[in-house]
Design a protein around this motif. Sequence first.
Motif, PDB file in Angstrom:
ATOM      1  N   PHE A   1       1.052  -0.864  -0.082  1.00 56.95           N
ATOM      2  CA  PHE A   1      -0.005  -0.090   0.297  1.00 56.95           C
ATOM      3  C   PHE A   1       0.724   0.791  -0.121  1.00 56.95           C
ATOM      4  N   LEU A   2       0.770   1.958  -1.349  1.00 57.04           N
ATOM      5  CA  LEU A   2       1.708   3.133  -1.116  1.00 57.04           C
ATOM      6  C   LEU A   2       0.720   4.237  -0.271  1.00 57.04           C
ATOM      7  N   ILE A   3       1.914   4.869   0.484  1.00 57.76           N
ATOM      8  CA  ILE A   3       1.648   5.818   1.412  1.00 57.76           C
ATOM      9  C   ILE A   3      -0.038   7.360   0.650  1.00 57.76           C
ATOM     10  N   HIS A   4       0.771   7.503  -0.799  1.00 60.83           N
ATOM     11  CA  HIS A   4      -0.566   8.178  -1.019  1.00 60.83           C
ATOM     12  C   HIS A   4      -1.213   8.235  -1.697  1.00 60.83           C
ATOM     13  N   ASP A   5      -2.280   6.314  -1.249  1.00 56.11           N
ATOM     14  CA  ASP A   5      -2.996   6.151  -2.126  1.00 56.11           C
ATOM     15  C   ASP A   5      -4.149   5.442  -0.386  1.00 56.11           C
ATOM     16  N   ILE A   6      -3.263   5.473   0.823  1.00 51.45           N
ATOM     17  CA  ILE A   6      -3.998   5.442   1.590  1.00 51.45           C
ATOM     18  C   ILE A   6      -4.602   6.926   2.660  1.00 51.45           C
ATOM     19  N   SER A   7      -6.317   6.330   2.599  1.00 48.47           N
ATOM     20  CA  SER A   7      -7.022   7.444   3.701  1.00 48.47           C
ATOM     21  C   SER A   7      -6.693   8.166   4.849  1.00 48.47           C
ATOM     22  N   SER A   8      -6.858   6.638   5.785  1.00 44.55           N
ATOM     23  CA  SER A   8      -6.792   6.149   7.000  1.00 44.55           C
ATOM     24  C   SER A   8      -5.999   4.554   7.629  1.00 44.55           C
ATOM     25  N   ILE A   9      -6.340   4.869   8.882  1.00 41.95           N
ATOM     26  CA  ILE A   9      -5.504   3.739   9.495  1.00 41.95           C
ATOM     27  C   ILE A   9      -6.223   3.202  10.780  1.00 41.95           C
ATOM     28  N   ASP A  10      -6.525   2.727  10.797  1.00 42.40           N
ATOM     29  CA  ASP A  10      -7.494   1.857  12.062  1.00 42.40           C
ATOM     30  C   ASP A  10      -6.987   1.198  12.510  1.00 42.40           C
ATOM     31  N   HIS A  11      -7.015   0.984  14.002  1.00 37.36           N
ATOM     32  CA  HIS A  11      -6.687  -0.247  14.755  1.00 37.36           C
ATOM     33  C   HIS A  11      -7.611  -0.300  15.872  1.00 37.36           C
ATOM     34  N   ILE A  12      -8.194  -1.431  16.631  1.00 41.84           N
ATOM     35  CA  ILE A  12      -9.261  -1.845  16.928  1.00 41.84           C
ATOM     36  C   ILE A  12      -8.475  -2.927  18.459  1.00 41.84           C
ATOM     37  N   GLU A  13      -7.929  -2.405  19.359  1.00 42.61           N
ATOM     38  CA  GLU A  13      -7.414  -3.649  19.986  1.00 42.61           C
ATOM     39  C   GLU A  13      -8.555  -4.585  21.378  1.00 42.61           C
ATOM     40  N   ASN A  14      -7.566  -6.059  20.567  1.00 42.23           N
ATOM     41  CA  ASN A  14      -8.725  -6.538  22.124  1.00 42.23           C
ATOM     42  C   ASN A  14      -7.648  -7.001  22.950  1.00 42.23           C
ATOM     43  N   LEU A  15      -7.956  -8.269  23.715  1.00 38.76           N
ATOM     44  CA  LEU A  15      -7.380  -8.624  24.845  1.00 38.76           C
ATOM     45  C   LEU A  15      -5.705  -8.973  25.014  1.00 38.76           C
ATOM     46  N   LEU A  16      -5.266  -9.776  23.082  1.00 36.90           N
ATOM     47  CA  LEU A  16      -4.854 -10.506  23.182  1.00 36.90           C
ATOM     48  C   LEU A  16      -3.267 -10.461  22.118  1.00 36.90           C
ATOM     49  N   TYR A  17      -4.402  -9.381  21.024  1.00 36.99           N
ATOM     50  CA  TYR A  17      -4.410  -8.935  19.361  1.00 36.99           C
ATOM     51  C   TYR A  17      -4.878  -7.613  19.261  1.00 36.99           C
ATOM     52  N   SER A  18      -4.239  -6.518  17.998  1.00 36.40           N
ATOM     53  CA  SER A  18      -5.293  -6.155  17.577  1.00 36.40           C
ATOM     54  C   SER A  18      -5.313  -6.189  16.074  1.00 36.40           C
ATOM     55  N   ILE A  19      -6.561  -5.702  16.043  1.00 33.42           N
ATOM     56  CA  ILE A  19      -6.734  -5.642  14.267  1.00 33.42           C
ATOM     57  C   ILE A  19      -6.237  -4.453  13.744  1.00 33.42           C
ATOM     58  N   LEU A  20      -5.705  -4.223  12.168  1.00 30.63           N
ATOM     59  CA  LEU A  20      -5.525  -2.918  12.252  1.00 30.63           C
ATOM     60  C   LEU A  20      -5.636  -3.101  10.532  1.00 30.63           C
ATOM     61  N   GLN A  21      -6.564  -1.509  10.215  1.00 31.27           N
ATOM     62  CA  GLN A  21      -6.943  -1.381   9.051  1.00 31.27           C
ATOM     63  C   GLN A  21      -6.943  -0.452   7.933  1.00 31.27           C
ATOM     64  N   ILE A  22      -6.329  -0.927   7.047  1.00 31.89           N
ATOM     65  CA  ILE A  22      -5.942   0.174   6.231  1.00 31.89           C
ATOM     66  C   ILE A  22      -6.810   0.101   5.269  1.00 31.89           C
TER      67      ILE A  22
END
Length: 287
Positions: A166-187
């Motif tokens: 994913f090229l930086i200039h193509d990314i509109s936002s970056i989100d992450h959700i933390e759970n108890l043992l791991y997290s979800i990163l959404q590009i």
Amino acid sequence: MNTICALCGTPLMDIDMSVGKNKLADGGYLCAGCFTKAISINRELINNLDQFYFAEITGMMLKSKIDASQNPGGTQFSGNSRYKYDAPTRLDEIKDQIVALNARLSVLANEEVNELANVLDRDERLLAIAEGIDLQSNREGIIFSTQRRILFIDKKFLGGIVKNEFLIHDISSIDHIENLLYSILQINTYRGSAQFKLHNKNDGRAFSNIQNRSTSYNENELKQNSSPFQAFAQTIPDLVEENVYSIDKGDSGAIFEQLEKLGKLRETGILTDEEFAEQKKKLLDKL
């Protein structure tokens, strides 16, 4: 026994395990040779190696290599053994960046880390790195960001790598959700989104401000463009792809979206007030 040395990757033999005290904090083991090299650098490791992670050990060894390269006539001894250190390689530099990021990667990521020297350009610098799973392909590997792009790579068992870029200039936002043992990163990009499950729940935070850090990192490069429009096009290339100057008259939704992006370019100093006003007028004339 199918365990491999965390540093050199060679299969561990019974004689290696008989050394004892050669286990790392993240569960990996060192072979007898690498264990001897490690304690030759820091004698305290002979009793507390299990308190150090793989990245910390590689950092110690890299520092020793750098010190030795600055003192070409110097050598290090451990008993009757003598070790000579070469100048740091590109991979050494990358591993040093990983140590500086306080990344916690397991020995399972060693193959992907070693591949970074072939994947990254010479002037690219790591801004964040984590171990995880691409939820779309269900492949496990490492995801990392530089000032130009975010990549996920997985080293294939029989050679070669799988990449999701994913090229930086193509990314509109970056989100992450933390759970108890791991997290979800959404590009999120202007063409879709991708999700990654990160093994360490805190790793997603390092990616959340990548766009701002990348913009700052490349600020001088952007200012060297030959014209304001080139800076505008390089920073938001999707505007060029969409051809903002041929937006259908009356398409208010698209026009307001482009106005918002123009405002962000002015806020970051890429467009002057005069340039912003000129582009804004062209868009407003289409309302």
